[in-house]
Write an enzyme that holds these catalytic residues in place. Structure first.
Site, PDB file in Angstrom:
ATOM      1  N   ASP A  11     -32.716  -7.199  54.267  1.00 16.80           N
ATOM      2  CA  ASP A  11     -31.150  -6.626  53.732  1.00 16.80           C
ATOM      3  C   ASP A  11     -31.005  -6.113  53.165  1.00 16.80           C
ATOM      4  O   ASP A  11     -31.729  -5.363  51.729  1.00 16.80           O
ATOM      5  CB  ASP A  11     -31.368  -8.348  53.615  1.00 16.80           C
ATOM      6  CG  ASP A  11     -29.314  -8.631  52.766  1.00 16.80           C
ATOM      7  OD1 ASP A  11     -28.530  -8.191  53.791  1.00 16.80           O
ATOM      8  OD2 ASP A  11     -29.216  -9.809  51.786  1.00 16.80           O
ATOM      9  N   SER A  12     -29.838  -6.491  52.375  1.00 16.01           N
ATOM     10  CA  SER A  12     -29.010  -5.029  50.950  1.00 16.01           C
ATOM     11  C   SER A  12     -29.790  -5.768  49.955  1.00 16.01           C
ATOM     12  O   SER A  12     -29.894  -5.100  48.898  1.00 16.01           O
ATOM     13  CB  SER A  12     -27.655  -5.292  51.221  1.00 16.01           C
ATOM     14  OG  SER A  12     -27.497  -6.739  50.968  1.00 16.01           O
ATOM     15  N   CYS A  74     -28.570  -8.905  58.127  1.00 14.22           N
ATOM     16  CA  CYS A  74     -27.000  -8.855  57.510  1.00 14.22           C
ATOM     17  C   CYS A  74     -26.493  -8.195  58.008  1.00 14.22           C
ATOM     18  O   CYS A  74     -26.585  -7.935  59.141  1.00 14.22           O
ATOM     19  CB  CYS A  74     -27.749  -7.193  56.684  1.00 14.22           C
ATOM     20  SG  CYS A  74     -26.593  -7.034  55.421  1.00 14.22           S
ATOM     21  N   GLU A 152     -26.461 -11.886  43.902  1.00 12.57           N
ATOM     22  CA  GLU A 152     -28.059 -11.549  43.016  1.00 12.57           C
ATOM     23  C   GLU A 152     -27.696 -11.141  41.572  1.00 12.57           C
ATOM     24  O   GLU A 152     -29.519 -10.990  41.450  1.00 12.57           O
ATOM     25  CB  GLU A 152     -27.022  -9.637  43.177  1.00 12.57           C
ATOM     26  CG  GLU A 152     -27.212  -9.403  44.763  1.00 12.57           C
ATOM     27  CD  GLU A 152     -28.415  -9.766  45.685  1.00 12.57           C
ATOM     28  OE1 GLU A 152     -29.730  -9.332  44.685  1.00 12.57           O
ATOM     29  OE2 GLU A 152     -28.671  -9.876  46.360  1.00 12.57           O
ATOM     30  N   CYS A 184     -21.874 -13.822  56.612  1.00 10.79           N
ATOM     31  CA  CYS A 184     -22.706 -12.973  55.083  1.00 10.79           C
ATOM     32  C   CYS A 184     -24.238 -13.345  55.412  1.00 10.79           C
ATOM     33  O   CYS A 184     -23.626 -14.668  54.771  1.00 10.79           O
ATOM     34  CB  CYS A 184     -21.784 -12.670  54.566  1.00 10.79           C
ATOM     35  SG  CYS A 184     -22.627 -11.973  52.877  1.00 10.79           S
ATOM     36  N   HIS A 186     -26.058 -13.682  52.962  1.00 10.58           N
ATOM     37  CA  HIS A 186     -25.573 -13.956  50.347  1.00 10.58           C
ATOM     38  C   HIS A 186     -25.276 -16.177  50.827  1.00 10.58           C
ATOM     39  O   HIS A 186     -25.296 -16.253  50.355  1.00 10.58           O
ATOM     40  CB  HIS A 186     -25.374 -13.290  50.721  1.00 10.58           C
ATOM     41  CG  HIS A 186     -25.674 -12.145  49.874  1.00 10.58           C
ATOM     42  ND1 HIS A 186     -26.499 -10.977  50.478  1.00 10.58           N
ATOM     43  CD2 HIS A 186     -26.576 -12.142  48.663  1.00 10.58           C
ATOM     44  CE1 HIS A 186     -27.162  -9.707  49.966  1.00 10.58           C
ATOM     45  NE2 HIS A 186     -27.061 -10.810  48.567  1.00 10.58           N
TER      46      HIS A 186
HETATM   47  N1  DGL Z   1     -26.078  -9.912  53.310  1.00  9.33           N
HETATM   48  C1  DGL Z   1     -25.294  -9.153  53.795  1.00  9.33           C
HETATM   49  C2  DGL Z   1     -24.420  -9.702  55.277  1.00  9.33           C
HETATM   50  O1  DGL Z   1     -24.846 -10.420  55.758  1.00  9.33           O
HETATM   51  C3  DGL Z   1     -24.618  -7.598  52.680  1.00  9.33           C
HETATM   52  C4  DGL Z   1     -24.375  -8.036  51.693  1.00  9.33           C
HETATM   53  C5  DGL Z   1     -23.391  -6.706  50.661  1.00  9.33           C
HETATM   54  O2  DGL Z   1     -24.781  -5.732  50.543  1.00  9.33           O
HETATM   55  O3  DGL Z   1     -22.566  -6.001  50.850  1.00  9.33           O
HETATM   56  O4  DGL Z   1     -23.370  -8.916  55.426  1.00  9.33           O
END
Ligand code: DGL
Length: 269
Positions: A11-12, A74, A152, A184, A186
């Protein structure tokens, strides 16, 4: 390919840990390698080519670790890059998408909110998902500015997160939504606060469990499930500051989790 090779997940940042926990529960005998690309966070406001390039670099690294499958944990990277990765890498690549399909099945009043990054919501994959499945339902789409950076920086569910969530959800709650999709990886880390703001009657949908189930199915199909009963573990890699990632992992995963810096592109070949 040997079934006791590890599975790669990326993931990011730390968002994919919300998927990793479902994978760990559903596949206790698999070794897992997680990459957090925190130096390039957020993916959600980057252009497609940048996200594609990052997904390729990380997948290349994971292949060098001899992973037998990769989970793109992600939504944004899946929307931008999963087709490319499937063309380029000779192992199962499991992606994810906002849970629009389960939301439509579960909603009673047909009013559904979808939270995701701009990258996901602007993607052609998401457009196709809506065209195929939205029939009759009203979908209210909302990019969540600042949420990824907030998480984050170590903020999870709790009183401090409520104003940011309230401000984002207000326009959706005015539409009388009864179902809310967390599109997302996150956002599950704010789930309790999201529930508090949305109210107990709003059904929150997160696809981490479904992704873990899909990974299991793919491994079964390819005869790649690890049949050894020896203890399995997780190995973490990141780009960006090591100490920050170490602290996040200690809070969000395990106090014993160890993380290393992923070599940059130049050292990968
Ligand atoms: N966690 C990621 C997602 O599911 C990316 C969030 C990001 O880096 O903008 O989209």
């Amino acid at each position: 390919m040997s079934s006791n090779l590890p599975i790669g997940i990326f993931d990011s940042g730390v968002g994919g840990l919300s998927v990793l926990r479902h994978i760990r529960e559903s596949l206790p005998h698999e070794n897992l390698i997680y990459v957090a690309d925190r130096k390039h966070i957020p993916y959600g406001n980057k252009n497609d080519n940048t996200v594609k390039a990052r997904a390729q670099i990380i997948s290349h690294f994971l292949l060098k670790q001899q992973t037998k499958a990769i989970v793109v944990a992600c939504n944004t990277a899946t929307a931008a890059a999963v087709n490319l990765l499937r063309d380029q890498f000779p192992i199962p690549i499991i992606g994810m998408e906002p849970g629009v399909k389960p939301a439509i099945l579960q909603s009673h009043n047909g009013n559904i909110g979808v939270l995701a990054t701009e990258g996901t919501l602007d993607s052609s994959k998401f457009r196709v998902l809506l065209e195929r499945h939205a029939n009759g339902a009203e979908l209210f789409i909302k990019p969540c500015h600042g949420w990824v950076e907030w998480i984050e920086s170590g903020h999870l569910s709790g009183p401090a997160s409520l104003p940011l969530i309230q401000q984002t959800l207000d326009p959706l709650l005015e539409k009388n939504i009864d179902t809310l999709v967390l599109g997302c990886t996150h956002y599950p880390f704010l789930k309790e606060s999201i529930q508090q703001v949305a109210g107990a009657d709003v059904n929150i949908i997160d696809t981490g469990l479904a992704v873990a189930a899909q990974l299991r199915r793919r491994l079964e199909e390819e005869a790649l499930l690890n049949d050894s009963r020896s203890p399995a573990g997780e190995r973490f890699w990141c780009t960006g500051p090591l100490d920050e990632m170490q602290q996040l992992l200690n809070r969000m995963w395990d106090t014993k989790a160890q993380v290393d810096v992923m070599p940059d592109q130049a050292n990968l070949s």
